[in-house]
Scaffold this active site. Structure first.
Site, mmCIF file in Angstrom:
data_model
loop_
_atom_site.group_PDB
_atom_site.id
_atom_site.type_symbol
_atom_site.label_atom_id
_atom_site.label_comp_id
_atom_site.label_asym_id
_atom_site.label_seq_id
_atom_site.Cartn_x
_atom_site.Cartn_y
_atom_site.Cartn_z
ATOM 1 N N ASP A 19 4.355 -6.280 -2.854
ATOM 2 C CA ASP A 19 3.344 -5.899 -3.835
ATOM 3 C C ASP A 19 3.631 -4.454 -4.249
ATOM 4 O O ASP A 19 4.354 -3.721 -3.560
ATOM 5 C CB ASP A 19 1.952 -6.025 -3.206
ATOM 6 C CG ASP A 19 0.843 -5.634 -4.168
ATOM 7 O OD1 ASP A 19 0.938 -5.965 -5.359
ATOM 8 O OD2 ASP A 19 -0.118 -4.989 -3.717
ATOM 9 N N ASP A 21 1.029 -1.864 -6.013
ATOM 10 C CA ASP A 21 -0.047 -0.894 -5.808
ATOM 11 C C ASP A 21 -0.548 -0.943 -4.372
ATOM 12 O O ASP A 21 -1.028 -1.979 -3.900
ATOM 13 C CB ASP A 21 -1.213 -1.193 -6.759
ATOM 14 C CG ASP A 21 -0.773 -1.180 -8.222
ATOM 15 O OD1 ASP A 21 -0.103 -0.219 -8.620
ATOM 16 O OD2 ASP A 21 -1.095 -2.134 -8.951
ATOM 17 N N GLY A 69 -5.775 -6.619 -6.074
ATOM 18 C CA GLY A 69 -4.713 -7.620 -6.083
ATOM 19 C C GLY A 69 -4.857 -8.699 -7.132
ATOM 20 O O GLY A 69 -3.913 -9.453 -7.375
ATOM 21 N N ARG A 72 -6.310 -8.612 -13.983
ATOM 22 C CA ARG A 72 -7.384 -7.746 -14.468
ATOM 23 C C ARG A 72 -8.650 -8.497 -14.874
ATOM 24 O O ARG A 72 -9.752 -8.178 -14.412
ATOM 25 C CB ARG A 72 -6.866 -6.919 -15.652
ATOM 26 C CG ARG A 72 -7.762 -5.769 -16.045
ATOM 27 C CD ARG A 72 -7.318 -5.162 -17.358
ATOM 28 N NE ARG A 72 -5.873 -5.201 -17.518
ATOM 29 C CZ ARG A 72 -5.258 -5.314 -18.689
ATOM 30 N NH1 ARG A 72 -5.969 -5.432 -19.804
ATOM 31 N NH2 ARG A 72 -3.957 -5.330 -18.782
ATOM 32 N N SER A 147 -0.241 -6.240 -11.881
ATOM 33 C CA SER A 147 -0.394 -5.138 -12.834
ATOM 34 C C SER A 147 0.438 -5.354 -14.088
ATOM 35 O O SER A 147 1.603 -5.762 -14.028
ATOM 36 C CB SER A 147 0.024 -3.823 -12.173
ATOM 37 O OG SER A 147 0.003 -2.770 -13.115
ATOM 38 N N ASP A 205 -1.064 -5.364 0.645
ATOM 39 C CA ASP A 205 -2.199 -4.601 1.179
ATOM 40 C C ASP A 205 -3.535 -5.234 0.803
ATOM 41 O O ASP A 205 -4.568 -4.852 1.349
ATOM 42 C CB ASP A 205 -2.178 -3.156 0.679
ATOM 43 C CG ASP A 205 -2.499 -3.051 -0.809
ATOM 44 O OD1 ASP A 205 -1.938 -3.846 -1.603
ATOM 45 O OD2 ASP A 205 -3.309 -2.184 -1.183
#
Length: 249
Positions: A19, A21, A69, A72, A147, A205
């Site tokens: 991942d 971010d 995660g 949007r 993202s 995360d």
């Protein structure tokens, strides 16, 4: 942290799917701040309309449970549902605003763009060291992120050439992939690298990310505990949890 499979090393696998971010770059906290700014403005407006108390967006609990995660617009819908709210979905081309799910999501996007161009990007050095180690060991590397700024963030961080494949929010939109916690994006990355999921490790995360890794039946799911939520990561699918990826070197 001492999980039963703590002796498993990533070099045992053919690929590692990272991942972005919160795993490679310290952008999760930027995203969280942008979500809070957008949602708090919206919630204040709603409180004024309904004459009900303003209950702000919780940058830890709300972010981790409903937004982190996820793609949007899915994140917008998830948080609104947690407050018993609904908005028309709208269209991704909607101007930033408060009237549709897409408009809200686009407002958050504007805020992130502002920060990206004004503050730059910080990387997690332990994560980048692990990427270089795995590349040296001929393990294939991919970034899997919801993202839409993924490539811009990688370029700003100077690490865009470290990866054999990139599956981001833009590609997911083009291919109509389901977002995390569905495993679709991770499965596509494994396919692009030419490896079976059982021969690939997922490093995440976000709770939704480890759920996706488990749903895709990947060989190893590593949770990265950036938000003091190790237990939640383990409960939702992580085989092992670390505080920093340097622990895997």
């Amino acid at each position: 942290m001492n999980q039963p499979n703590s002796l498993i090393t990533l070099s045992q696998f053919d690929a590692a799917l990272f991942d972005l971010d919160g795993v490679l770059t310290a952008t999760a906290k930027i995203h969280a701040a942008c979500w809070k700014r957008m949602f708090d403005d919206f919630l204040k407006q709603q409180a004024a309309k309904t004459q009900e108390p303003f209950e702000p967006f919780d940058i830890i609990n709300d972010y981790n449970l409903y937004v982190d995660g996820k793609m949007r617009y899915v994140g917008v819908q998830s948080f609104l549902a947690s407050r018993g709210m609904q908005l028309p979905y709208g269209d991704p081309a909607d101007s930033p605003g408060y009237d549709t799910v897409c408009a809200l999501g686009n407002f958050k996007d504007v805020y992130f763009d502002e920060v990206l161009h004004s503050q730059g990007i910080e990387v997690y050095e332990g994560s980048i060291a692990l990427v270089h180690r795995l590349r040296h060991q001929r393990v294939k590397i991919a970034v899997v992120s919801s993202s839409h700024h993924c490539k811009a963030v990688l370029e700003a961080a100077g690490i865009e050439d470290c990866f054999d494949a990139i599956v981001d929010g833009n590609l997911s939109d083009q291919l109509h992939l389901a977002g995390k916690p569905a495993p679709d994006a991770f499965l596509l990355a494994a396919q692009q690298l030419g490896v079976e999921p059982s021969r690939a490790a997922v490093l995440e995360d976000a709770i939704s990310g480890v759920q996706a890794g488990r749903a895709g039946q990947f060989g190893l799911v590593v949770g990265v505990d950036r938000a003091q939520n190790a237990d939640a990561l383990l409960q939702n699918g992580a085989d092992r949890v670390v505080h920093d990826l340097s622990e895997l070197l």
